[in-house]
Design a protein around this motif. Structure first.
Motif, short mmCIF file in Angstrom:
data_model
loop_
_atom_site.label_atom_id
_atom_site.label_comp_id
_atom_site.label_asym_id
_atom_site.label_seq_id
_atom_site.Cartn_x
_atom_site.Cartn_y
_atom_site.Cartn_z
N ARG A 66 11.08 -0.74 -6.01
CA ARG A 66 10.23 -1.85 -5.55
C ARG A 66 9.28 -1.33 -4.48
N ARG A 67 8.13 -2.01 -4.37
CA ARG A 67 7.12 -1.59 -3.40
C ARG A 67 7.14 -2.43 -2.13
N ALA A 68 7.63 -3.67 -2.22
CA ALA A 68 7.67 -4.54 -1.03
C ALA A 68 8.48 -3.84 0.06
N SER A 69 7.92 -3.75 1.24
CA SER A 69 8.54 -3.12 2.42
C SER A 69 8.66 -1.62 2.31
N ALA A 70 8.12 -1.03 1.23
CA ALA A 70 8.24 0.42 1.06
C ALA A 70 7.16 1.18 1.82
N LEU A 71 5.97 0.60 1.90
CA LEU A 71 4.86 1.32 2.54
C LEU A 71 5.00 1.26 4.05
N PRO A 72 4.95 2.40 4.73
CA PRO A 72 5.08 2.40 6.19
C PRO A 72 3.90 1.72 6.86
N GLY A 73 4.14 1.20 8.05
CA GLY A 73 3.11 0.50 8.78
C GLY A 73 1.82 1.27 8.95
N PRO A 74 1.87 2.57 9.31
CA PRO A 74 0.62 3.32 9.47
C PRO A 74 -0.24 3.36 8.22
N VAL A 75 0.39 3.35 7.03
CA VAL A 75 -0.38 3.33 5.79
C VAL A 75 -0.99 1.96 5.55
N LEU A 76 -0.23 0.91 5.84
CA LEU A 76 -0.76 -0.45 5.67
C LEU A 76 -1.91 -0.71 6.63
N ASP A 77 -1.81 -0.18 7.85
CA ASP A 77 -2.82 -0.46 8.87
C ASP A 77 -4.08 0.38 8.70
#
Length: 425
Positions: A66-77
């Protein structure tokens, strides 16, 4: 203890090694395990990296990863944005993803965007004909920003479009880098999210800033999620950037294409032939295969899993090797030879060529803009081959330690004889 546990020093953290070695990190680790899975830690999280055609289907099965919650904050930001489609799973993901797929339905949207790119390229080349030195990467990013804004119905001033091009390249350039590059990426995303959220808010208030009905801007502005509610302006701005940013990122591939034409100029002649447009598309595919773009993609194990008889605990970070896949000698004949003829007789299979991920774009997390990338790149490589230009001395090395990488110089050229416009006598 399983074979997987014996692959490396148990649970050693590889974050610093990844930052130092870049694209070479995971393929080297894969070779050390004879192509088997690699177990490590990244940012302290238990991680398993997978490789091979069977790993592609396994990874993109939502029952597994699953991808939900998988991407670290620095990548999302920096790269994707908070609340983006990349962070969703299940019905929420399918409904949001359908919004993007509708914009490219039947290939008409893709063709229209490629036409905009061709037009803006021609206009820019006329300006380059004064003999000045042109940094192809920078100029292409601006061309792509102008094109996608015109196609999407995003009404910005010329200076705002230029700022958008710079900011989108900063988002991509800094998502995987610590220090100043990352800070620039964060500021760029925040600036553009605020600007586009304001445009979206104005459009919802009824002012005429949205362009014609049916544009990408209108589609995002009035999109309703799985709960039936309009997405908030900030999230809508995030998704609008997830149309604009990947389009601008094609500048990386155009710089690589110029590098390939400079290094192997024999490919220019078939690109210039009007009677074989397939070669331009094959060339685009080979650029995407040969040159480094995304090193891997990641998600979280949805439950306790087994892959090749190896246990993967729930919530383990699962990586799918992309760069190594594209250069695996068991999958590609002579993988370090640049050869577009690999793709002249057939289009690559869905899980064969995966520089932008694998799986089904309609239902999974494969990039829905991949068709845009191929069409736009094929359009531009043909025009680049038709352009009469000189390549001055410069640093054309491509450092694999840098993610994302590109020719260090951005590929500098000097136009010596711009092609005549189609309207010329």
């Amino acid at each position: 203890m399983s074979r997987l546990d014996n692959a490396i020093t148990p649970w050693s953290d590889s974050t610093l090694s990844l930052l130092a070695r870049g694209y070479a990190w995971l393929p080297d680790r894969m070779r050390a395990t004879n192509g088997g899975p690699v177990r490590t830690r990244l940012l302290g999280r238990p991680t398993v990296a997978l490789h091979g055609p069977d790993a592609v289907g396994f990874f993109y099965d939502e029952r597994n990863v699953r991808r939900a919650s998988a991407l670290p904050g620095p990548v999302l930001d920096t790269l994707f944005g908070r609340g983006a489609v990349h962070t969703l799973d299940g019905e929420a993901h399918r409904v949001r993803k359908a919004m993007f797929m509708a914009l490219l339905k039947d290939g008409a949207g893709v063709a229209a965007l490629a036409d905009h790119v061709a037009q803006h390229w021609s206009e820019s080349v006329e300006e380059w004909g004064d003999g000045r030195r042109v940094v192809l990467f920078d100029e292409t990013a601006l061309i792509l920003a102008r094109s996608v804004c015109a196609w999407a119905g995003i009404q910005l001033s010329g200076e705002d479009v230029r700022r958008l091009a710079v900011d989108c390249t900063a988002m991509v350039d800094g998502f995987a880098a610590p220090g100043p590059r990352h800070l620039r990426a964060r500021r760029a995303r925040a600036r553009q999210e605020d600007r586009l959220a304001a445009l979206i808010g104005t459009a919802r208030e009824g002012e005429e800033l949205a362009g014609d009905d049916g544009t990408a801007f209108e589609t995002v502005v009035w999109h309703r999620d799985a709960d039936g509610e309009l997405i908030d302006p900030k999230t809508a701005a995030v998704e609008l950037l997830n149309i604009v940013r990947p389009t601008v990122a094609i500048a990386w591939f155009v710089a690589f294409a110029a590098h390939a034409l400079h290094r192997w100029p024999s490919h220019g002649e078939p690109l210039r032939k009007d009677d074989d447009p397939r070669y331009a598309r094959a060339f685009a595919h080979e650029v995407r295969r040969f040159y480094p773009f995304a090193p891997f993609v990641g998600g979280l194990a949805a439950t306790g899993l087994a892959w090749r008889d190896e246990a993967i605990a729930e919530n383990t970070l699962v990586l799918l090797d992309l760069y190594g896949h594209q250069h695996d000698p068991e999958l590609w004949n002579d993988p370090y030879r640049f050869d577009p003829r690999r793709f002249t007789a057939h289009e690559p299979g869905a899980d064969e060529l995966i520089p932008q991920g694998g799986g089904d774009p309609s239902h999974g997390h494969r990039c829905p803009g991949e068709d845009v990338t191929v069409a736009v790149l094929a359009t531009l490589v043909k025009r680049l081959a038709e352009l009469d230009y000189a390549v001055p001395d410069q640093d054309l090395s491509i450092p694999l330690s840098r993610i994302p990488t590109r020719p260090r110089s951005g590929f500098v050229l000097t136009v010596t004889a711009p092609p005549q416009s189609e309207n010329s006598a």
